[in-house]
Design an enzyme around this catalytic site. Structure first.
Site, PDB file in Angstrom:
ATOM      1  N   ALA A 102     -24.672  23.261 -19.112  1.00 49.68           N
ATOM      2  CA  ALA A 102     -23.594  22.993 -18.153  1.00 49.68           C
ATOM      3  C   ALA A 102     -23.246  24.266 -17.369  1.00 49.68           C
ATOM      4  CB  ALA A 102     -22.369  22.450 -18.871  1.00 49.68           C
ATOM      5  N   CYS A 142     -32.728  17.457 -18.029  1.00 49.88           N
ATOM      6  CA  CYS A 142     -31.629  17.831 -18.928  1.00 49.88           C
ATOM      7  C   CYS A 142     -30.306  18.234 -18.279  1.00 49.88           C
ATOM      8  CB  CYS A 142     -32.093  18.917 -19.866  1.00 49.88           C
ATOM      9  SG  CYS A 142     -33.322  18.270 -21.017  1.00 49.88           S
TER      10      CYS A 142
HETATM   11  P1  NAD Z   1     -39.739  13.390 -24.311  1.00 44.98           P
HETATM   12  O1  NAD Z   1     -39.303  12.100 -23.756  1.00 44.98           O
HETATM   13  O2  NAD Z   1     -40.787  14.193 -23.624  1.00 44.98           O
HETATM   14  O3  NAD Z   1     -40.283  13.154 -25.805  1.00 44.98           O
HETATM   15  C1  NAD Z   1     -39.622  12.384 -26.768  1.00 44.98           C
HETATM   16  C2  NAD Z   1     -40.668  11.667 -27.616  1.00 44.98           C
HETATM   17  O4  NAD Z   1     -40.001  10.975 -28.683  1.00 44.98           O
HETATM   18  C3  NAD Z   1     -41.457  10.596 -26.840  1.00 44.98           C
HETATM   19  O5  NAD Z   1     -42.849  10.892 -26.894  1.00 44.98           O
HETATM   20  C4  NAD Z   1     -41.117   9.290 -27.567  1.00 44.98           C
HETATM   21  O6  NAD Z   1     -42.211   8.381 -27.639  1.00 44.98           O
HETATM   22  C5  NAD Z   1     -40.719   9.785 -28.947  1.00 44.98           C
HETATM   23  N1  NAD Z   1     -39.911   8.813 -29.689  1.00 44.98           N
HETATM   24  C6  NAD Z   1     -38.792   8.182 -29.260  1.00 44.98           C
HETATM   25  N2  NAD Z   1     -38.348   7.342 -30.216  1.00 44.98           N
HETATM   26  C7  NAD Z   1     -39.204   7.447 -31.274  1.00 44.98           C
HETATM   27  C8  NAD Z   1     -39.279   6.826 -32.543  1.00 44.98           C
HETATM   28  N3  NAD Z   1     -38.367   5.934 -32.927  1.00 44.98           N
HETATM   29  N4  NAD Z   1     -40.295   7.167 -33.371  1.00 44.98           N
HETATM   30  C9  NAD Z   1     -41.220   8.061 -32.966  1.00 44.98           C
HETATM   31  N5  NAD Z   1     -41.218   8.676 -31.784  1.00 44.98           N
HETATM   32  C10 NAD Z   1     -40.211   8.381 -30.939  1.00 44.98           C
HETATM   33  O7  NAD Z   1     -38.438  14.273 -24.523  1.00 44.98           O
HETATM   34  P2  NAD Z   1     -38.292  15.868 -24.488  1.00 44.98           P
HETATM   35  O8  NAD Z   1     -38.263  16.350 -23.089  1.00 44.98           O
HETATM   36  O9  NAD Z   1     -39.266  16.474 -25.452  1.00 44.98           O
HETATM   37  O10 NAD Z   1     -36.822  16.036 -25.051  1.00 44.98           O
HETATM   38  C11 NAD Z   1     -36.520  15.809 -26.408  1.00 44.98           C
HETATM   39  C12 NAD Z   1     -35.138  16.344 -26.691  1.00 44.98           C
HETATM   40  O11 NAD Z   1     -35.108  17.759 -26.492  1.00 44.98           O
HETATM   41  C13 NAD Z   1     -34.041  15.770 -25.787  1.00 44.98           C
HETATM   42  O12 NAD Z   1     -32.876  15.628 -26.553  1.00 44.98           O
HETATM   43  C14 NAD Z   1     -33.850  16.845 -24.745  1.00 44.98           C
HETATM   44  O13 NAD Z   1     -32.553  16.849 -24.225  1.00 44.98           O
HETATM   45  C15 NAD Z   1     -34.088  18.106 -25.531  1.00 44.98           C
HETATM   46  N6  NAD Z   1     -34.569  19.259 -24.745  1.00 44.98           N
HETATM   47  C16 NAD Z   1     -35.541  19.095 -23.797  1.00 44.98           C
HETATM   48  C17 NAD Z   1     -36.026  20.205 -23.087  1.00 44.98           C
HETATM   49  C18 NAD Z   1     -37.097  20.065 -22.030  1.00 44.98           C
HETATM   50  O14 NAD Z   1     -37.408  21.032 -21.350  1.00 44.98           O
HETATM   51  N7  NAD Z   1     -37.704  18.907 -21.828  1.00 44.98           N
HETATM   52  C19 NAD Z   1     -35.522  21.475 -23.376  1.00 44.98           C
HETATM   53  C20 NAD Z   1     -34.549  21.617 -24.371  1.00 44.98           C
HETATM   54  C21 NAD Z   1     -34.078  20.495 -25.048  1.00 44.98           C
HETATM   55  C1  UGA Z   2     -33.189  24.065 -18.386  1.00 41.23           C
HETATM   56  C2  UGA Z   2     -32.647  25.339 -19.049  1.00 41.23           C
HETATM   57  O1  UGA Z   2     -32.965  26.458 -18.227  1.00 41.23           O
HETATM   58  C3  UGA Z   2     -33.230  25.514 -20.442  1.00 41.23           C
HETATM   59  O2  UGA Z   2     -32.643  26.649 -21.077  1.00 41.23           O
HETATM   60  C4  UGA Z   2     -32.946  24.267 -21.257  1.00 41.23           C
HETATM   61  O3  UGA Z   2     -33.500  24.372 -22.562  1.00 41.23           O
HETATM   62  C5  UGA Z   2     -33.515  23.063 -20.549  1.00 41.23           C
HETATM   63  O4  UGA Z   2     -32.930  22.955 -19.222  1.00 41.23           O
HETATM   64  C6  UGA Z   2     -33.218  21.777 -21.260  1.00 41.23           C
HETATM   65  O5  UGA Z   2     -32.277  21.660 -22.008  1.00 41.23           O
HETATM   66  O6  UGA Z   2     -33.993  20.865 -20.986  1.00 41.23           O
HETATM   67  P1  UGA Z   2     -35.396  23.417 -17.093  1.00 41.23           P
HETATM   68  O7  UGA Z   2     -34.713  22.109 -16.865  1.00 41.23           O
HETATM   69  O8  UGA Z   2     -36.784  23.419 -17.576  1.00 41.23           O
HETATM   70  O9  UGA Z   2     -34.561  24.252 -18.182  1.00 41.23           O
HETATM   71  O10 UGA Z   2     -35.388  24.188 -15.729  1.00 41.23           O
HETATM   72  P2  UGA Z   2     -34.651  25.424 -15.026  1.00 41.23           P
HETATM   73  O11 UGA Z   2     -35.656  26.462 -14.794  1.00 41.23           O
HETATM   74  O12 UGA Z   2     -33.413  25.825 -15.717  1.00 41.23           O
HETATM   75  O13 UGA Z   2     -34.305  24.771 -13.609  1.00 41.23           O
HETATM   76  C7  UGA Z   2     -33.519  23.601 -13.508  1.00 41.23           C
HETATM   77  C8  UGA Z   2     -33.288  23.259 -12.058  1.00 41.23           C
HETATM   78  O14 UGA Z   2     -32.398  24.188 -11.447  1.00 41.23           O
HETATM   79  C9  UGA Z   2     -34.556  23.264 -11.193  1.00 41.23           C
HETATM   80  O15 UGA Z   2     -34.546  22.117 -10.355  1.00 41.23           O
HETATM   81  C10 UGA Z   2     -34.439  24.542 -10.382  1.00 41.23           C
HETATM   82  O16 UGA Z   2     -35.099  24.465  -9.143  1.00 41.23           O
HETATM   83  C11 UGA Z   2     -32.932  24.642 -10.200  1.00 41.23           C
HETATM   84  N1  UGA Z   2     -32.456  26.020  -9.974  1.00 41.23           N
HETATM   85  C12 UGA Z   2     -32.590  26.987 -10.912  1.00 41.23           C
HETATM   86  C13 UGA Z   2     -31.817  26.322  -8.763  1.00 41.23           C
HETATM   87  O17 UGA Z   2     -31.649  25.445  -7.884  1.00 41.23           O
HETATM   88  N2  UGA Z   2     -31.345  27.598  -8.563  1.00 41.23           N
HETATM   89  C14 UGA Z   2     -31.474  28.580  -9.496  1.00 41.23           C
HETATM   90  O18 UGA Z   2     -31.018  29.708  -9.246  1.00 41.23           O
HETATM   91  C15 UGA Z   2     -32.125  28.258 -10.704  1.00 41.23           C
END
Ligand code: NAD
Ligand code: UGA
Length: 501
Positions: free
Chosen positions: A246, A297
């Protein structure tokens, strides 16, 4: 006294589960790490060379941990990798047998998706914990007594309590410790973020068992400097993850709100960012103005935080965070509308090129991409063609996605106007306007190198692109990466963000 962990099961083979498990397995050859998912196609890809997601360094890490390859790894970004020289036992597996692998694990990571609820109570705001609840039930039924549960997914504050209650209901009399260990990696830098994290947060219950479980998890992070491992209670750990996202998003909305003032006053948003970012108390990161933040996210986590505040009876707090989202949507819409306005309020008969489709450079992740919203607005004005190019995205995947989200009739193959190109020059050829949506290095015009062709590999040859534009040549720079003065000198009209243009 620490719990012995020799096998880990990670549930969810997504952007977090896959890379996290790979790094844990790589640095802990004595552990067996199995990633499970109910999605057979995804697991098949994890077991192949054609991985389901692109992250620099990921394939090499898999070749070592999954395949036992002994070739030296070349992780330029990694500070602490000591390449394995002797043959290693493959200790990273991918499987769809969720129940069996849960049953074999000493530690279970929950890394399933936690999107925003689409319907029902709290629709559009609350977190959908359906997947989390489903895996908690499976854990309750199949897990070994005493297995340690770890929330890696981003969850609302107090979810660990919910998990504990569910476990008690389905497996009365058996004790499980539940830890919170949120993930802070960013898409595109997942491996280097995991290898050199800014911090590892472990939330546990302040009991002997809770601290014992936290120590066991700390040991799994064997490659991380112990001073970077932070222990808190579970509530703080869960909430800190939402707050981190946030606060980052809030900085972007703050600078974007100022960009609109700049456009009306003659101040320049890049100069403002530099001027305020030089103050160490403010810092220079996340102050790049643009078309707004995207990704899976930021949006969902702010909605979750605002909903949490609302349900706790704190409407003013909820409203404060909602405003971050409001500005973000407004910024994207106002940019796309400006394109239409500058083209005399009509896109009829015109080709518009969108450079950058993913939510940011360096990734093929297109979730909640600002480009898609922009394209929707352009399509309302019935252009002859919307040409899309992104160096990180597969054209077939983008085509399918646009068809799914905007309706298949918008695609050129169905007599619509959207076409996705493999080549930037074809995408830009005879275009009336180019819209830059991501700050890809490929699109960047070398800062002060003037109008010369940049000799950097893969850099777009802007003079060539400009030459082939239809008059009046327009470039709408949504990320502040082309040199406005230089472009204007060669007869290109440029509209940027955050400066009078
Ligand atoms: P994603 O959608 O890429 O992957 C989640 C996986 O979980 C999917 O492959 C899905 O099939 C599987 N799944 C769902 N229900 C299931 C079940 N009942 N049994 C087995 N598998 C199951 O999601 P993600 O991007 O990896 O995000 C996962 C979590 O991590 C979220 O809470 C997200 O907010 C958090 N997170 C994501 C990022 C990021 O950059 N993507 C960064 C930090 C935190
Ligand atoms: C973000 C956070 O940076 C991670 O720490 C976190 O773990 C993750 O979300 C998550 O919880 O999924 P991410 O979504 O991969 O990571 O991407 P960022 O690099 O943070 O960028 C997010 C968005 O903000 C992009 O669309 C980027 O273009 C935009 N951004 C970023 C701006 O518009 N201005 C900036 O100065 C920086």
């Amino acid at each position: 006294d620490t719990a012995e962990v020799s096998s880990i099961c990670c549930i969810g083979a997504g952007y977090v589960g896959g890379p996290t498990a790979a790094v844990m397995a790589y640095y802990n050859p004595h552990l067996t790490v199995t990633v499970v998912d109910r999605d057979q196609a995804r697991i098949d890809r994890w077991n192949s060379e054609n991985l389901p997601l692109y992250e620099p360094g990921l394939l090499q890490m898999l070749q070592s941990a999954r395949d036992g390859s002994t070739e030296d790894m070349e992780h330029q970004q990694m500070a602490t990798v000591s390449p394995q020289s002797e043959r290693r036992r493959p200790n990273l597996l991918f499987s769809t047998d969720v129940a069996k692998n849960i049953g074999a694990a000493d530690m279970i990571l929950i890394a399933v998706n936690t999107p925003t609820k689409k319907r029902g109570l709290g629709a559009g705001r609350a977190t959908d914990v359906t997947a989390l609840e489903a895996v908690t039930k499976q854990i309750a039924i199949h897990a070994k007594a005493g297995a340690i549960l770890v929330e890696k997914s981003t969850v609302p504050c107090r979810t660990a309590d919910l998990i504990r209650e569910t476990l008690k209901t389905y497996r009365p009399g058996v004790h499980f410790e539940v830890l919170s260990n949120p993930e802070f990696l960013s898409a595109g830098t997942a491996i280097s973020d995991l290898v050199s994290p800014s911090r590892v947060l472990i939330g546990s219950q302040p009991t002997t068992e809770g601290l014992r479980a936290a120590t066991a998890l700390e040991r799994v992070y064997s490659w991380v400097d112990p001073c970077k491992i932070m222990h808190t209670n579970t509530y703080s750990s869960e909430l800190a993850k939402l707050v981190a996202n946030a606060m980052l998003a809030q900085r972007i909305s703050s600078i974007n709100s100022i960009s609109a003032i700049c456009e009306k006053t003659g101040a320049d948003i890049h100069e403002i960012s530099n001027a305020i970012g030089a103050d160490a108390r403010i810092g220079s990161k996340y102050l790049k103005a643009g078309v707004g933040f995207g990704g899976s996210c930021f949006g969902k986590d702010i909605r979750s935080l605002a909903y949490l505040a609302e349900t706790l009876g704190l409407p003013e707090v909820a409203e404060y965070w909602q405003q971050v989202l409001k500005i973000n949507e407004w910024q994207g819409t106002r940019f796309a509308r400006k394109v239409v306005k500058r083209l005399n309020g009509t896109l009829s008969g015109k080709k518009i090129t969108v450079l950058g489709y993913a939510f940011k450079p360096g990734t093929d992740d297109t979730r909640e991409s600002p480009a898609l919203e922009g394209i929707r607005i352009l399509l309302d004005d019935a252009p002859a063609e919307v040409a899309i190019f992104d160096p990180f995205c597969c054209p077939t995947v983008v085509r399918e996605e646009v068809g799914r989200l905007c309706g298949s009739e918008v695609l050129k193959c169905n007599d619509g106007s959207v076409e996705v190109y493999e080549n930037a020059y074809e995408a830009c050829d005879r275009s009336h306007a180019i819209i830059i949506m991501t700050d890809c290095d490929e699109f960047r015009q070398s800062a002060k190198a003037g109008y010369e062709v940049s000799n950097l590999e893969n850099r777009l040859d802007w003079p060539k692109i400009v030459y082939n534009l239809e008059k009046p040549r327009w470039v709408f720079d949504g990320r502040g990466i082309v040199d406005l003065d230089v472009m204007e000198k060669v007869g290109v009209r440029v509209e940027g963000i955050g400066r009078v243009g």
